[in-house]
Design an enzyme around this catalytic site. Structure first.
Site, PDB file in Angstrom:
ATOM      1  N   ASP A  13       0.829  -1.209   0.000  1.00 26.29           N
ATOM      2  CA  ASP A  13       0.000   0.000   0.000  1.00 26.29           C
ATOM      3  C   ASP A  13       0.863   1.259   0.000  1.00 26.29           C
ATOM      4  O   ASP A  13       0.345   2.373  -0.070  1.00 26.29           O
ATOM      5  CB  ASP A  13      -0.991   0.008   1.163  1.00 26.29           C
ATOM      6  N   SER A  14       2.185   1.072   0.021  1.00 24.84           N
ATOM      7  CA  SER A  14       3.096   2.190  -0.219  1.00 24.84           C
ATOM      8  C   SER A  14       2.862   2.771  -1.610  1.00 24.84           C
ATOM      9  O   SER A  14       3.266   3.907  -1.896  1.00 24.84           O
ATOM     10  CB  SER A  14       4.552   1.734  -0.073  1.00 24.84           C
ATOM     11  N   ASP A  23      -0.835  -6.214  -0.269  1.00 22.94           N
ATOM     12  CA  ASP A  23      -1.343  -5.547   0.932  1.00 22.94           C
ATOM     13  C   ASP A  23      -2.859  -5.382   0.860  1.00 22.94           C
ATOM     14  O   ASP A  23      -3.402  -5.003  -0.185  1.00 22.94           O
ATOM     15  CB  ASP A  23      -0.723  -4.148   1.062  1.00 22.94           C
ATOM     16  N   LYS A  67      -1.157  -9.476   2.776  1.00 22.85           N
ATOM     17  CA  LYS A  67      -0.525  -8.960   3.994  1.00 22.85           C
ATOM     18  C   LYS A  67      -1.479  -7.971   4.642  1.00 22.85           C
ATOM     19  O   LYS A  67      -2.146  -7.204   3.948  1.00 22.85           O
ATOM     20  CB  LYS A  67       0.808  -8.272   3.689  1.00 22.85           C
ATOM     21  N   GLU A 114      -1.911  -5.318   8.345  1.00 24.48           N
ATOM     22  CA  GLU A 114      -1.244  -4.706   9.490  1.00 24.48           C
ATOM     23  C   GLU A 114      -1.983  -5.001  10.785  1.00 24.48           C
ATOM     24  O   GLU A 114      -3.207  -5.136  10.805  1.00 24.48           O
ATOM     25  CB  GLU A 114      -1.144  -3.193   9.284  1.00 24.48           C
ATOM     26  N   GLU A 127       8.455  -3.566  11.116  1.00 22.39           N
ATOM     27  CA  GLU A 127       8.902  -2.298  10.549  1.00 22.39           C
ATOM     28  C   GLU A 127       9.319  -1.322  11.636  1.00 22.39           C
ATOM     29  O   GLU A 127       8.605  -1.122  12.617  1.00 22.39           O
ATOM     30  CB  GLU A 127       7.799  -1.672   9.691  1.00 22.39           C
TER      31      GLU A 127
END
Length: 269
Positions: A51-52, A90, A120, A122, A187
């Protein structure tokens, strides 16, 4: 109707089993077909459609702004460009937090529409139930703990994690493992904490600015090749692609203005 992914892609989730490679796992983010095609020949263990992309591709101010369709369109291109790679996608902010049912629906949609290998998401202990539900549905999940960009406002900005909340992050790692994730990204976690977690959990740890002792390393490709505006402390630049592109464009523009382009061999017969 979306194009079906290549049926020749090989699943390589066994690479994430502790000690199976006998070396560090290495992965990069990837957001498009052309880059994926290049990276597919670089012996990477995985590609992450992160999602970057919110910032580096779409120009949004934070990762929470990117939507599901925007990620899916990118991921489908990456899978077509690197059909034999292990590709993780993501889950964007807001597409899995509300309920187990929503999380499962989103994960399945991502896999079906892109042909990716895994998803993925978070969050540690607070998202363990979501991880478990997705895994039970048959979709492999990579966790993400420590600094979690989607919840940057709750974390109070970009801060190293583990200095005053090490116990919570350790519990997050355990929760992600117990929920059935095959690996976990850590991270911006202190090196000592990352080392401790890596030595004590059985799933692979992937570091993003988490020091030397994780089972693998992950970076945003734009940071690595010098295509990002900001310089990230934990991401050394191995090239300056922005300068290379600018130089090429300026030379071509000069040739056009001076009548040196096109040449005879640039004209179709």
């Amino acid at each position: 109707m979306s194009r079906k992914p290549s049926p020749t892609r090989r699943t390589r989730i066994h690479r994430f089993h502790k000690g199976s490679c006998g070396r560090k796992l290495v992965g990069l983010t990837c957001y498009d077909f052309s880059t994926a095609r290049v990276l597919s020949d670089c012996e990477l263990d995985f590609l992450l459609v992160g999602d970057s992309a919110s910032g580096v591709i779409y120009g949004y101010e934070n990762t929470g702004s990117v939507c599901l369709d925007e990620i899916i369109y990118l991921a489908a291109g990456v899978v077509r460009g690197a059909p034999n790679s292990f590709i993780i996608v993501d889950l964007p902010f807001g597409t899995y937090e509300k309920s187990d049912e929503l999380a499962v629906e989103t994960a399945i949609e991502v896999i079906k529409r892109t042909g990716a290998s895994a998803v993925k998401l978070e969050g540690g202990a607070r998202m363990a139930c979501r991880i478990s539900a997705i895994v039970r549905a048959g979709v492999p999940v990579m966790g993400h703990i420590g600094f979690t960009p989607q919840t940057i406002n709750a974390l109070g900005g970009y801060k190293i994690q583990g200095r005053d909340n090490a116990d919570l992050i350790y519990l997050d790692a355990q929760a992600v493992e117990q929920a059935g994730a095959f690996a976990v990204v850590m991270e911006m976690v202190t090196e000592d904490l990352a080392k401790t977690i890596t030595s004590e959990i059985k799933i692979a740890t992937i570091g993003v600015g988490a020091g030397r002792y994780t089972d693998g390393q992950l970076l945003v490709i734009n940071d690595l090749i010098g295509l990002s505006e900001k310089k990230i402390t934990f991401a050394p630049r191995y090239a300056s692609i922005d300068n290379t592109v600018a130089s090429c464009v300026k030379l071509w523009r000069k040739d056009v203005l001076e009548g040196n382009f096109p040449q005879k061999d640039h004209i179709p017969a």
